[in-house]
Design a protein around this motif. Structure first.
Motif, PDB file in Angstrom:
ATOM      1  N   GLN A   1      32.457 -29.729  15.299  1.00 57.68           N
ATOM      2  CA  GLN A   1      33.457 -30.135  14.325  1.00 57.68           C
ATOM      3  C   GLN A   1      33.291 -31.602  13.951  1.00 57.68           C
ATOM      4  OE1 GLN A   1      37.434 -28.952  15.334  1.00 57.68           O
ATOM      5  NE2 GLN A   1      38.374 -30.555  14.095  1.00 57.68           N
ATOM      6  N   GLU A   2      33.035 -32.435  14.939  1.00 56.49           N
ATOM      7  CA  GLU A   2      32.867 -33.865  14.684  1.00 56.49           C
ATOM      8  C   GLU A   2      31.625 -34.147  13.837  1.00 56.49           C
ATOM      9  OE1 GLU A   2      32.747 -35.491  18.562  1.00 56.49           O
ATOM     10  OE2 GLU A   2      34.915 -35.390  18.889  1.00 56.49           O
ATOM     11  N   ARG A   3      30.515 -33.483  14.172  1.00 60.16           N
ATOM     12  CA  ARG A   3      29.265 -33.731  13.465  1.00 60.16           C
ATOM     13  C   ARG A   3      29.293 -33.150  12.059  1.00 60.16           C
ATOM     14  NH1 ARG A   3      23.903 -32.592  16.683  1.00 60.16           N
ATOM     15  NH2 ARG A   3      23.175 -33.773  14.875  1.00 60.16           N
ATOM     16  N   LEU A   4      29.943 -31.976  11.905  1.00 58.98           N
ATOM     17  CA  LEU A   4      29.963 -31.328  10.598  1.00 58.98           C
ATOM     18  C   LEU A   4      30.789 -32.108   9.588  1.00 58.98           C
ATOM     19  CD1 LEU A   4      30.271 -27.589  11.571  1.00 58.98           C
ATOM     20  CD2 LEU A   4      28.464 -28.618  10.214  1.00 58.98           C
ATOM     21  N   GLY A   5      31.826 -32.785  10.079  1.00 58.84           N
ATOM     22  CA  GLY A   5      32.665 -33.540   9.157  1.00 58.84           C
ATOM     23  C   GLY A   5      31.863 -34.497   8.313  1.00 58.84           C
ATOM     24  N   GLY A   6      31.033 -35.322   8.943  1.00 60.42           N
ATOM     25  CA  GLY A   6      30.220 -36.277   8.198  1.00 60.42           C
ATOM     26  C   GLY A   6      29.004 -35.644   7.564  1.00 60.42           C
ATOM     27  N   ALA A   7      28.423 -34.629   8.229  1.00 66.73           N
ATOM     28  CA  ALA A   7      27.186 -34.022   7.717  1.00 66.73           C
ATOM     29  C   ALA A   7      27.419 -33.309   6.396  1.00 66.73           C
ATOM     30  CB  ALA A   7      26.606 -33.057   8.749  1.00 66.73           C
ATOM     31  N   LEU A   8      28.456 -32.477   6.314  1.00 65.28           N
ATOM     32  CA  LEU A   8      28.719 -31.735   5.089  1.00 65.28           C
ATOM     33  C   LEU A   8      29.180 -32.660   3.970  1.00 65.28           C
ATOM     34  CD1 LEU A   8      30.497 -28.555   6.498  1.00 65.28           C
ATOM     35  CD2 LEU A   8      28.206 -28.711   5.546  1.00 65.28           C
ATOM     36  N   ALA A   9      30.048 -33.594   4.308  1.00 69.74           N
ATOM     37  CA  ALA A   9      30.549 -34.519   3.288  1.00 69.74           C
ATOM     38  C   ALA A   9      29.426 -35.399   2.745  1.00 69.74           C
ATOM     39  CB  ALA A   9      31.662 -35.387   3.868  1.00 69.74           C
ATOM     40  N   GLY A  10      28.456 -35.722   3.590  1.00 72.79           N
ATOM     41  CA  GLY A  10      27.357 -36.574   3.164  1.00 72.79           C
ATOM     42  C   GLY A  10      26.175 -35.819   2.603  1.00 72.79           C
ATOM     43  N   GLY A  11      26.338 -34.512   2.378  1.00 72.17           N
ATOM     44  CA  GLY A  11      25.249 -33.722   1.814  1.00 72.17           C
ATOM     45  C   GLY A  11      24.141 -33.431   2.794  1.00 72.17           C
ATOM     46  N   ARG A  12      24.424 -33.566   4.085  1.00 75.89           N
ATOM     47  CA  ARG A  12      23.408 -33.313   5.103  1.00 75.89           C
ATOM     48  C   ARG A  12      23.708 -32.007   5.837  1.00 75.89           C
ATOM     49  NH1 ARG A  12      24.194 -36.534   8.873  1.00 75.89           N
ATOM     50  NH2 ARG A  12      25.993 -37.696   8.129  1.00 75.89           N
ATOM     51  N   GLY A  13      24.065 -30.986   5.070  1.00 74.83           N
ATOM     52  CA  GLY A  13      24.407 -29.706   5.664  1.00 74.83           C
ATOM     53  C   GLY A  13      23.219 -28.947   6.212  1.00 74.83           C
ATOM     54  N   VAL A  14      22.057 -29.589   6.250  1.00 72.60           N
ATOM     55  CA  VAL A  14      20.890 -28.946   6.850  1.00 72.60           C
ATOM     56  C   VAL A  14      21.177 -28.553   8.287  1.00 72.60           C
ATOM     57  CG1 VAL A  14      19.857 -31.117   7.644  1.00 72.60           C
ATOM     58  CG2 VAL A  14      18.392 -29.150   7.142  1.00 72.60           C
ATOM     59  N   LEU A  15      22.171 -29.199   8.911  1.00 79.50           N
ATOM     60  CA  LEU A  15      22.582 -28.824  10.258  1.00 79.50           C
ATOM     61  C   LEU A  15      23.037 -27.365  10.296  1.00 79.50           C
ATOM     62  CD1 LEU A  15      23.246 -29.662  13.192  1.00 79.50           C
ATOM     63  CD2 LEU A  15      25.519 -30.326  12.384  1.00 79.50           C
ATOM     64  N   VAL A  16      23.691 -26.909   9.215  1.00 78.05           N
ATOM     65  CA  VAL A  16      24.133 -25.520   9.135  1.00 78.05           C
ATOM     66  C   VAL A  16      22.927 -24.587   9.140  1.00 78.05           C
ATOM     67  CG1 VAL A  16      25.390 -23.842   7.732  1.00 78.05           C
ATOM     68  CG2 VAL A  16      26.217 -26.193   7.903  1.00 78.05           C
ATOM     69  N   VAL A  17      21.869 -24.971   8.427  1.00 79.57           N
ATOM     70  CA  VAL A  17      20.658 -24.141   8.357  1.00 79.57           C
ATOM     71  C   VAL A  17      19.971 -24.083   9.716  1.00 79.57           C
ATOM     72  CG1 VAL A  17      18.428 -23.851   7.214  1.00 79.57           C
ATOM     73  CG2 VAL A  17      20.379 -24.755   5.931  1.00 79.57           C
ATOM     74  N   ILE A  18      19.836 -25.233  10.354  1.00 79.51           N
ATOM     75  CA  ILE A  18      19.177 -25.280  11.658  1.00 79.51           C
ATOM     76  C   ILE A  18      19.963 -24.485  12.692  1.00 79.51           C
ATOM     77  CG2 ILE A  18      18.455 -26.799  13.537  1.00 79.51           C
ATOM     78  CD1 ILE A  18      17.978 -28.969  11.443  1.00 79.51           C
ATOM     79  N   ALA A  19      21.290 -24.648  12.680  1.00 83.50           N
ATOM     80  CA  ALA A  19      22.130 -23.977  13.673  1.00 83.50           C
ATOM     81  C   ALA A  19      22.089 -22.462  13.529  1.00 83.50           C
ATOM     82  CB  ALA A  19      23.568 -24.472  13.560  1.00 83.50           C
ATOM     83  N   ARG A  20      21.728 -21.962  12.346  1.00 77.10           N
ATOM     84  CA  ARG A  20      21.674 -20.501  12.137  1.00 77.10           C
ATOM     85  C   ARG A  20      20.657 -19.847  13.058  1.00 77.10           C
ATOM     86  NH1 ARG A  20      22.087 -16.063  12.271  1.00 77.10           N
ATOM     87  NH2 ARG A  20      22.610 -14.500  10.689  1.00 77.10           N
ATOM     88  N   PHE A  21      19.661 -20.598  13.505  1.00 76.37           N
ATOM     89  CA  PHE A  21      18.625 -20.040  14.367  1.00 76.37           C
ATOM     90  C   PHE A  21      18.968 -20.175  15.846  1.00 76.37           C
ATOM     91  CE2 PHE A  21      16.577 -20.872  10.382  1.00 76.37           C
ATOM     92  CZ  PHE A  21      15.617 -19.885  10.239  1.00 76.37           C
ATOM     93  N   ALA A  22      19.908 -21.046  16.187  1.00 81.24           N
ATOM     94  CA  ALA A  22      20.233 -21.304  17.589  1.00 81.24           C
ATOM     95  C   ALA A  22      21.155 -20.226  18.130  1.00 81.24           C
ATOM     96  CB  ALA A  22      20.892 -22.672  17.744  1.00 81.24           C
ATOM     97  N   PRO A  23      21.052 -19.900  19.414  1.00 74.39           N
ATOM     98  CA  PRO A  23      21.967 -18.932  20.018  1.00 74.39           C
ATOM     99  C   PRO A  23      23.413 -19.391  19.866  1.00 74.39           C
ATOM    100  CG  PRO A  23      20.113 -19.372  21.485  1.00 74.39           C
ATOM    101  CD  PRO A  23      20.017 -20.369  20.365  1.00 74.39           C
ATOM    102  N   ALA A  24      24.230 -18.562  19.261  1.00 76.45           N
ATOM    103  CA  ALA A  24      25.646 -18.844  19.006  1.00 76.45           C
ATOM    104  C   ALA A  24      25.850 -20.028  18.074  1.00 76.45           C
ATOM    105  CB  ALA A  24      26.405 -19.086  20.307  1.00 76.45           C
ATOM    106  N   GLY A  25      24.795 -20.592  17.527  1.00 81.13           N
ATOM    107  CA  GLY A  25      24.931 -21.733  16.634  1.00 81.13           C
ATOM    108  C   GLY A  25      25.680 -21.396  15.369  1.00 81.13           C
ATOM    109  N   ARG A  26      25.463 -20.194  14.868  1.00 82.15           N
ATOM    110  CA  ARG A  26      26.172 -19.764  13.663  1.00 82.15           C
ATOM    111  C   ARG A  26      27.672 -19.740  13.903  1.00 82.15           C
ATOM    112  NH1 ARG A  26      26.092 -13.582  11.574  1.00 82.15           N
ATOM    113  NH2 ARG A  26      27.259 -13.828   9.618  1.00 82.15           N
ATOM    114  N   SER A  27      28.094 -19.245  15.056  1.00 87.13           N
ATOM    115  CA  SER A  27      29.517 -19.187  15.383  1.00 87.13           C
ATOM    116  C   SER A  27      30.100 -20.585  15.490  1.00 87.13           C
ATOM    117  CB  SER A  27      29.722 -18.438  16.709  1.00 87.13           C
ATOM    118  OG  SER A  27      29.149 -17.165  16.665  1.00 87.13           O
ATOM    119  N   VAL A  28      29.396 -21.456  16.196  1.00 85.42           N
ATOM    120  CA  VAL A  28      29.878 -22.822  16.404  1.00 85.42           C
ATOM    121  C   VAL A  28      30.029 -23.552  15.079  1.00 85.42           C
ATOM    122  CG1 VAL A  28      29.280 -25.050  17.415  1.00 85.42           C
ATOM    123  CG2 VAL A  28      28.949 -22.972  18.746  1.00 85.42           C
TER     124      VAL A  28
END
Length: 221
Positions: free
Chosen positions: A118-145
Protein backbone atom coordinates in the motif's frame (compact mmCIF):
# COMPACT_ATOMS: atom_id res chain seq x y z
CA UNK A 1 0.54 -35.77 -21.74
CA UNK A 2 -2.76 -35.21 -23.50
CA UNK A 3 -3.81 -38.75 -22.59
CA UNK A 4 -3.04 -38.05 -18.94
CA UNK A 5 -5.12 -34.89 -19.01
CA UNK A 6 -8.12 -36.87 -20.21
CA UNK A 7 -10.97 -35.29 -22.04
CA UNK A 8 -10.58 -31.88 -20.38
CA UNK A 9 -7.68 -30.71 -22.58
CA UNK A 10 -9.74 -31.33 -25.72
CA UNK A 11 -13.00 -30.01 -24.36
CA UNK A 12 -14.50 -26.51 -24.50
CA UNK A 13 -14.65 -26.72 -20.71
CA UNK A 14 -10.91 -26.04 -20.62
CA UNK A 15 -11.64 -22.36 -21.31
CA UNK A 16 -14.07 -22.12 -18.40
CA UNK A 17 -11.67 -23.91 -16.05
CA UNK A 18 -8.79 -21.62 -17.00
CA UNK A 19 -10.93 -18.48 -16.76
CA UNK A 20 -12.35 -19.39 -13.34
CA UNK A 21 -8.94 -20.32 -11.99
CA UNK A 22 -7.38 -17.05 -13.16
CA UNK A 23 -10.38 -15.05 -11.92
CA UNK A 24 -10.35 -16.43 -8.40
CA UNK A 25 -6.64 -16.86 -7.75
CA UNK A 26 -6.49 -13.18 -6.78
CA UNK A 27 -8.44 -14.29 -3.70
CA UNK A 28 -7.01 -17.83 -3.50
CA UNK A 29 -3.39 -17.63 -4.67
CA UNK A 30 -3.01 -21.40 -4.19
CA UNK A 31 -5.01 -22.01 -7.38
CA UNK A 32 -2.68 -23.27 -10.14
CA UNK A 33 -3.83 -20.81 -12.78
CA UNK A 34 -0.41 -20.46 -14.39
CA UNK A 35 0.04 -24.21 -14.59
CA UNK A 36 -3.40 -24.58 -16.18
CA UNK A 37 -2.63 -21.95 -18.81
CA UNK A 38 0.67 -23.65 -19.62
CA UNK A 39 -0.98 -27.08 -19.79
CA UNK A 40 -3.76 -25.89 -22.09
CA UNK A 41 -1.28 -24.05 -24.32
CA UNK A 42 0.84 -27.21 -24.51
CA UNK A 43 -2.26 -29.10 -25.61
CA UNK A 44 -2.84 -26.45 -28.29
CA UNK A 45 0.74 -26.92 -29.48
CA UNK A 46 0.26 -30.69 -29.58
CA UNK A 47 -2.87 -30.27 -31.68
CA UNK A 48 -1.08 -27.96 -34.12
CA UNK A 49 1.82 -30.40 -34.42
CA UNK A 50 -0.56 -33.31 -34.97
CA UNK A 51 -2.46 -31.44 -37.67
CA UNK A 52 0.78 -30.51 -39.47
CA UNK A 53 2.11 -34.06 -39.28
CA UNK A 54 -1.17 -35.50 -40.52
CA UNK A 55 -1.30 -33.06 -43.43
CA UNK A 56 2.26 -33.94 -44.43
CA UNK A 57 1.54 -37.66 -44.20
CA UNK A 58 -1.64 -37.37 -46.26
CA UNK A 59 0.14 -35.32 -48.92
CA UNK A 60 2.85 -37.94 -49.27
CA UNK A 61 0.61 -41.00 -49.18
CA UNK A 62 -2.12 -41.33 -51.79
CA UNK A 63 -5.46 -42.54 -50.48
CA UNK A 64 -4.52 -42.07 -46.83
CA UNK A 65 -7.02 -40.26 -44.63
CA UNK A 66 -5.31 -38.04 -42.07
CA UNK A 67 -6.42 -38.51 -38.48
CA UNK A 68 -6.79 -35.00 -37.10
CA UNK A 69 -8.02 -34.51 -33.54
CA UNK A 70 -11.56 -33.14 -33.46
CA UNK A 71 -11.02 -30.79 -30.52
CA UNK A 72 -7.83 -28.97 -29.59
CA UNK A 73 -7.68 -25.77 -27.54
CA UNK A 74 -7.46 -22.54 -29.47
CA UNK A 75 -4.44 -20.61 -28.24
CA UNK A 76 -6.00 -17.24 -29.09
CA UNK A 77 -9.26 -18.02 -27.26
CA UNK A 78 -7.33 -19.43 -24.33
CA UNK A 79 -5.29 -16.24 -24.02
CA UNK A 80 -8.41 -14.08 -24.33
CA UNK A 81 -10.11 -15.99 -21.51
CA UNK A 82 -7.04 -15.74 -19.26
CA UNK A 83 -6.57 -12.02 -19.99
CA UNK A 84 -10.21 -11.13 -19.36
CA UNK A 85 -10.37 -13.15 -16.15
CA UNK A 86 -7.14 -11.58 -14.90
CA UNK A 87 -8.40 -8.01 -15.36
CA UNK A 88 -11.83 -8.79 -13.90
CA UNK A 89 -10.27 -10.50 -10.88
CA UNK A 90 -7.96 -7.55 -10.28
CA UNK A 91 -10.86 -5.11 -10.44
CA UNK A 92 -12.97 -7.24 -8.09
CA UNK A 93 -10.20 -7.32 -5.48
CA UNK A 94 -9.50 -3.62 -6.01
CA UNK A 95 -13.17 -2.70 -5.51
CA UNK A 96 -13.50 -4.98 -2.50
CA UNK A 97 -10.51 -3.40 -0.77
CA UNK A 98 -11.64 0.11 -1.72
CA UNK A 99 -15.05 -0.43 -0.13
CA UNK A 100 -13.88 -2.74 2.64
CA UNK A 101 -14.21 -0.25 5.44
CA UNK A 102 -12.51 -0.34 8.80
CA UNK A 103 -12.54 -4.14 9.16
CA UNK A 104 -10.56 -4.70 5.97
CA UNK A 105 -8.34 -1.75 6.85
CA UNK A 106 -7.43 -3.39 10.15
CA UNK A 107 -6.77 -6.68 8.40
CA UNK A 108 -4.44 -5.00 5.94
CA UNK A 109 -2.69 -3.15 8.77
CA UNK A 110 -1.88 -6.52 10.39
CA UNK A 111 -0.26 -7.76 7.17
CA UNK A 112 3.25 -6.47 6.63
CA UNK A 113 3.13 -7.41 2.94
CA UNK A 114 -0.12 -5.56 2.30
CA UNK A 115 0.98 -2.54 4.31
CA UNK A 116 4.26 -2.33 2.40
CA UNK A 117 2.45 -2.72 -0.93
CA UNK A 118 0.00 0.00 0.00
CA UNK A 119 2.80 2.40 0.87
CA UNK A 120 4.80 1.72 -2.30
CA UNK A 121 1.78 1.74 -4.62
CA UNK A 122 0.68 5.16 -3.44
CA UNK A 123 3.69 6.90 -4.96
CA UNK A 124 4.28 4.40 -7.77
CA UNK A 125 0.84 4.67 -9.37
CA UNK A 126 0.56 8.41 -8.85
CA UNK A 127 4.00 8.91 -10.38
CA UNK A 128 3.25 6.77 -13.43
CA UNK A 129 5.53 3.99 -12.23
CA UNK A 130 2.86 1.31 -12.13
CA UNK A 131 5.32 -1.16 -13.62
CA UNK A 132 5.34 -2.55 -10.08
CA UNK A 133 1.83 -3.87 -10.81
CA UNK A 134 3.15 -5.70 -13.89
CA UNK A 135 6.12 -7.19 -12.06
CA UNK A 136 4.01 -8.26 -9.08
CA UNK A 137 1.65 -10.18 -11.40
CA UNK A 138 4.35 -12.84 -11.75
CA UNK A 139 5.19 -13.11 -8.04
CA UNK A 140 3.45 -15.64 -5.78
CA UNK A 141 0.43 -13.85 -4.28
CA UNK A 142 1.79 -10.61 -5.73
CA UNK A 143 -1.39 -10.01 -7.68
CA UNK A 144 -3.44 -10.22 -4.49
CA UNK A 145 -1.12 -7.92 -2.56
CA UNK A 146 -1.05 -5.30 -5.30
CA UNK A 147 -4.79 -5.31 -6.10
CA UNK A 148 -5.87 -5.20 -2.46
CA UNK A 149 -3.16 -2.68 -1.61
CA UNK A 150 -4.18 -0.34 -4.43
CA UNK A 151 -7.82 -0.54 -3.41
CA UNK A 152 -7.10 0.01 0.27
CA UNK A 153 -4.97 3.03 -0.64
CA UNK A 154 -8.03 4.43 -2.50
CA UNK A 155 -6.15 4.82 -5.76
CA UNK A 156 -8.24 5.89 -8.74
CA UNK A 157 -9.43 3.23 -11.16
CA UNK A 158 -7.88 5.12 -14.08
CA UNK A 159 -4.51 4.87 -12.32
CA UNK A 160 -4.80 1.15 -11.59
CA UNK A 161 -6.70 -0.35 -14.54
CA UNK A 162 -4.22 0.35 -17.37
CA UNK A 163 -1.39 -1.24 -15.40
CA UNK A 164 -3.60 -4.19 -14.47
CA UNK A 165 -4.42 -4.72 -18.16
CA UNK A 166 -0.75 -4.49 -19.10
CA UNK A 167 0.11 -6.97 -16.35
CA UNK A 168 -2.56 -9.33 -17.67
CA UNK A 169 -1.15 -9.09 -21.21
CA UNK A 170 2.40 -9.76 -19.99
CA UNK A 171 1.47 -12.66 -17.71
CA UNK A 172 -0.93 -14.29 -20.18
CA UNK A 173 1.49 -13.96 -23.08
CA UNK A 174 4.39 -15.32 -21.06
CA UNK A 175 2.47 -18.28 -19.61
CA UNK A 176 0.73 -19.25 -22.84
CA UNK A 177 3.96 -18.74 -24.79
CA UNK A 178 5.84 -21.04 -22.44
CA UNK A 179 3.28 -23.79 -22.90
CA UNK A 180 2.88 -23.39 -26.64
CA UNK A 181 6.49 -23.04 -27.67
CA UNK A 182 7.59 -25.54 -25.04
CA UNK A 183 5.16 -28.02 -26.59
CA UNK A 184 6.45 -27.19 -30.08
CA UNK A 185 10.13 -27.50 -29.21
CA UNK A 186 10.17 -30.13 -26.45
CA UNK A 187 7.04 -32.06 -27.36
CA UNK A 188 3.75 -32.44 -25.53
CA UNK A 189 5.25 -34.48 -22.72
CA UNK A 190 5.57 -34.04 -18.98
CA UNK A 191 9.19 -33.03 -19.54
CA UNK A 192 8.21 -30.20 -21.87
CA UNK A 193 5.43 -29.03 -19.54
CA UNK A 194 7.76 -29.32 -16.54
CA UNK A 195 10.38 -27.10 -18.16
CA UNK A 196 7.70 -24.51 -18.99
CA UNK A 197 6.33 -24.55 -15.43
CA UNK A 198 9.86 -24.22 -14.06
CA UNK A 199 10.40 -21.14 -16.24
CA UNK A 200 7.18 -19.67 -14.83
CA UNK A 201 8.37 -20.30 -11.26
CA UNK A 202 11.75 -18.71 -12.03
CA UNK A 203 9.99 -15.60 -13.31
CA UNK A 204 7.90 -15.58 -10.14
CA UNK A 205 10.97 -15.81 -7.92
CA UNK A 206 12.65 -12.94 -9.77
CA UNK A 207 9.51 -10.82 -9.53
CA UNK A 208 9.22 -11.52 -5.79
CA UNK A 209 12.82 -10.44 -5.31
CA UNK A 210 12.22 -7.18 -7.18
CA UNK A 211 9.07 -6.14 -5.33
CA UNK A 212 10.51 -7.06 -1.93
CA UNK A 213 13.55 -4.83 -2.33
CA UNK A 214 13.35 -1.63 -0.33
CA UNK A 215 12.29 1.30 -2.47
CA UNK A 216 15.22 3.61 -3.14
CA UNK A 217 14.67 7.32 -3.30
CA UNK A 218 16.88 10.21 -4.28
CA UNK A 219 19.79 10.87 -2.00
CA UNK A 220 19.44 13.78 0.39
CA UNK A 221 22.21 16.01 1.61
Amino acid sequence: MLESLGSLAGSPWIYAVVALSVLFDVFLPVLPSGVLVITAATAAAAGTTTVAASTTASAGTAGTVAQVPEEVPSLLLLMLCAFSASVLGDLAAFRLARRGGERLGRAIARSRRLTTAQERLGGALAGGRGVLVVIARFAPAGRSVVSLGAGAAHRKVKEFLPWSALAAVAWTGYSAGLGYFGGQWLGATWIGAGVSVLALFVAGALAAYVIRRPATGPATA
